[in-house]
Design an enzyme around this catalytic site. Structure first.
Site, PDB file in Angstrom:
ATOM      1  N   ASP A 184      37.666  36.504  40.346  1.00  0.00           N
ATOM      2  CA  ASP A 184      37.714  37.368  39.154  1.00  0.00           C
ATOM      3  C   ASP A 184      39.162  37.814  38.954  1.00  0.00           C
ATOM      4  OD1 ASP A 184      34.981  37.269  39.235  1.00  0.00           O
ATOM      5  OD2 ASP A 184      34.700  39.311  39.987  1.00  0.00           O
ATOM      6  N   LYS A 188      22.951  23.395  50.329  1.00  0.00           N
ATOM      7  CA  LYS A 188      24.279  22.949  49.907  1.00  0.00           C
ATOM      8  C   LYS A 188      25.383  23.910  50.366  1.00  0.00           C
ATOM      9  CE  LYS A 188      23.402  19.115  47.913  1.00  0.00           C
ATOM     10  NZ  LYS A 188      23.912  17.928  48.645  1.00  0.00           N
ATOM     11  N   LYS A 200      28.672  23.288  49.689  1.00  0.00           N
ATOM     12  CA  LYS A 200      29.894  23.121  48.866  1.00  0.00           C
ATOM     13  C   LYS A 200      30.332  24.406  48.145  1.00  0.00           C
ATOM     14  CE  LYS A 200      31.454  19.252  48.043  1.00  0.00           C
ATOM     15  NZ  LYS A 200      32.186  18.511  49.082  1.00  0.00           N
ATOM     16  N   GLY A 252      17.720  61.544  33.169  1.00  0.00           N
ATOM     17  CA  GLY A 252      18.091  60.671  32.066  1.00  0.00           C
ATOM     18  C   GLY A 252      18.942  61.424  31.061  1.00  0.00           C
ATOM     19  N   CYS A 264      15.549  66.608  37.221  1.00  0.00           N
ATOM     20  CA  CYS A 264      16.614  66.849  36.256  1.00  0.00           C
ATOM     21  C   CYS A 264      16.083  66.829  34.826  1.00  0.00           C
ATOM     22  CB  CYS A 264      17.771  65.886  36.495  1.00  0.00           C
ATOM     23  SG  CYS A 264      19.338  66.590  35.976  1.00  0.00           S
ATOM     24  N   LEU A 265      16.326  65.774  34.038  1.00  0.00           N
ATOM     25  CA  LEU A 265      15.754  65.755  32.690  1.00  0.00           C
ATOM     26  C   LEU A 265      14.225  65.861  32.769  1.00  0.00           C
ATOM     27  CD1 LEU A 265      16.465  65.460  29.666  1.00  0.00           C
ATOM     28  CD2 LEU A 265      16.041  63.026  29.888  1.00  0.00           C
ATOM     29  N   HIS A 267      19.097  66.372  42.190  1.00  0.00           N
ATOM     30  CA  HIS A 267      18.634  65.012  42.507  1.00  0.00           C
ATOM     31  C   HIS A 267      18.347  64.872  44.006  1.00  0.00           C
ATOM     32  CE1 HIS A 267      19.322  63.205  38.564  1.00  0.00           C
ATOM     33  NE2 HIS A 267      20.285  64.088  38.473  1.00  0.00           N
ATOM     34  N   GLU A 319      16.610  62.785  45.488  1.00  0.00           N
ATOM     35  CA  GLU A 319      16.550  61.376  45.910  1.00  0.00           C
ATOM     36  C   GLU A 319      17.853  60.908  46.550  1.00  0.00           C
ATOM     37  OE1 GLU A 319      16.690  62.456  42.825  1.00  0.00           O
ATOM     38  OE2 GLU A 319      17.794  61.128  41.474  1.00  0.00           O
TER      39      GLU A 319
HETATM   40  N1  GLN Z   1      20.673  64.933  30.297  1.00  0.00           N
HETATM   41  C1  GLN Z   1      20.361  66.072  31.089  1.00  0.00           C
HETATM   42  C2  GLN Z   1      21.547  66.994  31.286  1.00  0.00           C
HETATM   43  O1  GLN Z   1      22.660  66.573  31.142  1.00  0.00           O
HETATM   44  C3  GLN Z   1      19.773  65.677  32.411  1.00  0.00           C
HETATM   45  C4  GLN Z   1      20.720  64.892  33.273  1.00  0.00           C
HETATM   46  C5  GLN Z   1      20.016  64.173  34.392  1.00  0.00           C
HETATM   47  O2  GLN Z   1      18.806  63.932  34.325  1.00  0.00           O
HETATM   48  N2  GLN Z   1      20.747  63.775  35.391  1.00  0.00           N
HETATM   49  O3  GLN Z   1      21.371  68.134  31.628  1.00  0.00           O
END
Ligand code: GLN
Length: 549
Positions: free
Chosen positions: A146, A186, A188, A353, A380-381, A521, A523
């Site tokens: 690249d 392969k 190669k 989100g 979050c959202l 978050h 997770e």
């Molecule tokens: N969009 C929402 C905010 O900015 C939630 C962000 C998210 O889910 N990470 O508060």
């Protein structure tokens, strides 16, 4: 002395360089070494925070507030070492540092060039904090050949020259395809890829070859001969049932031994792989299974919610259960009946989100879970939409919504009650942080680890078994604390708040089997060998629910 391992990729992308790096980190730890894992990305964004999850997958957030590549998530999940801002760099960031210095006059009188100015900046980044570890693993994003990767390859070549013999090795990950019609593996493409590497001055010490199955000795010999690599340094990376089998599989292929050999280190004792044996046993021999609906927007690209998918698997490990996660595009509920889709799941998760698209569908999923008493996890959202749902339908404010979706935060103008508002001021480590709608978009969210105080006797305080927590954030908008009363009147509690009491961090419904929304978050901090308590408990609740349906 710190040793550096540079991991590059060839032939095609998506071979699992990040996972290979992470699994090697885990193997070196199992032999008692201290490791740190780093990612060098050739793209021009300063960080992936401004990229769409459709383009680049999830943005992984570190405790110290960096928005980084999702490979850092793999690194943390396999090694448990918390990644830092200084573990992720891009060409964009390197160039921006160089140009800042040029404007400041740090290079007065000089012509600024890729070599040495850009390569020097890359080399400086590689060695940050080198004294703290035995091995620094640096993965170079992209594929050899690249154009944009060239300054990175040149920098690691110079780096290994400067550090001297025995301090750096190069590990190259390639593909060994099986051609169905001729029935042959392969070699190669790998030969060409190594040729490409050599043409820029890099000689691989180890070849990790992706193939469907283990590569036979004859092919290994051929690769060794043509690529000028020792045949015991040709490692098969064959397809596995679970990514968490990778440390054990690579150990069986002697990857850790090959790395130590390349540094001329004599392996002193057998590695302690007990945690990986436990994880592998749990994943491969579950006792039950649950189906979880993930109602989100970026459902077409698996990597967009990588950490959520992994954290659910970890929750399954904690309960000895296989988790079948099904991704549902929330927009479907805006056209079709929510119950028809969701009634066959044991739990619902609405992840984070951005933007209005699909928001109404997420609100409907939260309503279904609240009314039908199905375990619900809003992240979050997802939490914000659960609050909008409750204020609209229980609090009778029909036009409650989030400012995020309307003017001036989007082009759409509408009369709404902004119960989720743009956060303009908050406290970060004792300092006031301010934000305006006109601020730059990159790196300006509420990012990184923040503490929250948990309400005693709440569901979350029992789950965490602690009075306070620290979790990672990435958001611009926030639930307005002034709606606390309306929500409390309707059975919700604010079971986690920021230390100053102003920012709602967690909501839950008392009279519901499991309805929890979190502004952060969780997770991002889950590991297979240490599942996040919220995910472990969510899967436990889903298991109970599965016995009811
Ligand atoms: N969009 C929402 C905010 O900015 C939630 C962000 C998210 O889910 N990470 O508060």
């Amino acid at each position: 002395m710190t040793r550096f391992i540079f991991i590059t990729g060839g032939v095609v992308s998506s071979l699992g360089k990040g996972l290979t790096t992470a699994a090697l980190g885990a193997l070196l730890q199992a032999r008692g070494y201290k490791v740190r894992l780093r990612k060098l990305d050739p793209y021009l964004n300063v960080d992936p925070g401004t990229m769409s999850p459709f383009e680049h997958g999830e943005v992984f957030v570190t405790d110290d507030g960096a928005e980084t590549d999702l490979d850092l998530g793999h690194y943390e999940r396999f090694t448990g070492v918390a990644a830092k801002k200084t573990d992720s760099i891009s060409s964009g960031k390197i160039y921006s540092n160089v140009l800042d210095k040029e404007r400041k006059g740090d290079y007065l009188g000089k012509t600024i060039q890729v070599i040495p100015h850009v390569t020097d900046e890359i080399k400086k980044f590689i060695e940050i904090g080198e004294d703290e570890v035995d091995f620094m693993l640096c993965e170079i994003g992209g594929t050899v050949g690249d154009i944009e990767g060239l300054p990175f390859f040149e920098a690691i070549r110079q780096f290994s020259q400067e550090k001297g013999v025995g301090s750096c090795i190069f590990m190259h990950l390639t593909l060994v395809p099986f051609i169905q019609t001729s029935g042959e593996l392969k070699t190669k493409p790998t030969q060409h890829s190594v040729k490409e590497l050599r043409s820029i001055g890099l000689t691989p010490d180890i070849l990790v070859c992706r193939a469907k199955e283990r590569i036979p000795e004859d092919e290994k010999k051929k690769l060794a001969l043509f690529c000028n690599v020792k045949s015991d340094a040709i490692i098969s990376a064959y397809d596995l049932k679970s990514i968490y089998d990778a440390p054990l599989a690579f150990h069986r292929e002697f990857l850790d031994v090959a790395v130590l050999n390349a540094f001329q280190i004599k392996p002193s004792k057998k590695p302690d792989l007990s945690i990986w044996k436990d994880v592998s046993k749990n994943i491969n021999f579950p006792e039950g299974e649950v189906r979880i609906a993930i109602v989100g927007k970026y459902t077409k690209l698996g990597d967009a919610y990588k950490s959520i998918a992994e954290a659910l698997t970890h929750g399954g490990i904690a309960n000895n259960t296989k988790v079948i996660a099904e991704w549902i595009d929330s927009e479907i509920f805006e056209k079709e009946n929510t119950a028809a889709y969701l009634q066959n799941f044991s739990a619902i998760l609405v992840p984070g989100g951005f933007g209005e698209r699909g928001a109404e569908g997420k609100i409907m999923a939260a309503k279904f879970a609240r009314e039908k008493k199905v375990p619900f996890f809003g992240i979050c959202l997802g939490m914000q939409m659960a609050v909008v749902e409750a204020i609209r339908n229980l609090g009778e404010i029909k036009n409650a919504s989030s400012e995020e979706f309307y003017y001036p935060y989007s082009d759409v103008k509408k009369d709404i009650v902004p119960i989720i508002f743009h956060l303009e001021k908050w406290i970060d480590k004792g300092k006031i942080v301010t934000r305006k709608v006109t601020d730059y978009k990159g790196g300006t969210m509420r990012l990184g680890a923040y503490d929250a105080l948990l309400k005693s006797n709440s569901k979350v305080s029992k789950i965490y078994n602690a009075p306070s927590i620290s979790e990672r954030h990435r958001h611009r908008f926030e639930v307005d604390i002034n709606y606390k009363e309306i929500l409390e009147k309707n059975g919700f509690i604010f079971s986690g708040v920021s230390p100053d009491g102003l920012l709602p961090e967690i909501i839950e419904i008392s009279d519901h089997p499991w309805f929890i929304g979190v502004q952060f978050h969780p997770e991002l901090k889950s590991k297979p060998f240490s599942p996040h308590p919220l995910f472990a408990d969510f899967i436990k609740a889903a298991l109970m629910q599965s016995r009811l349906v």
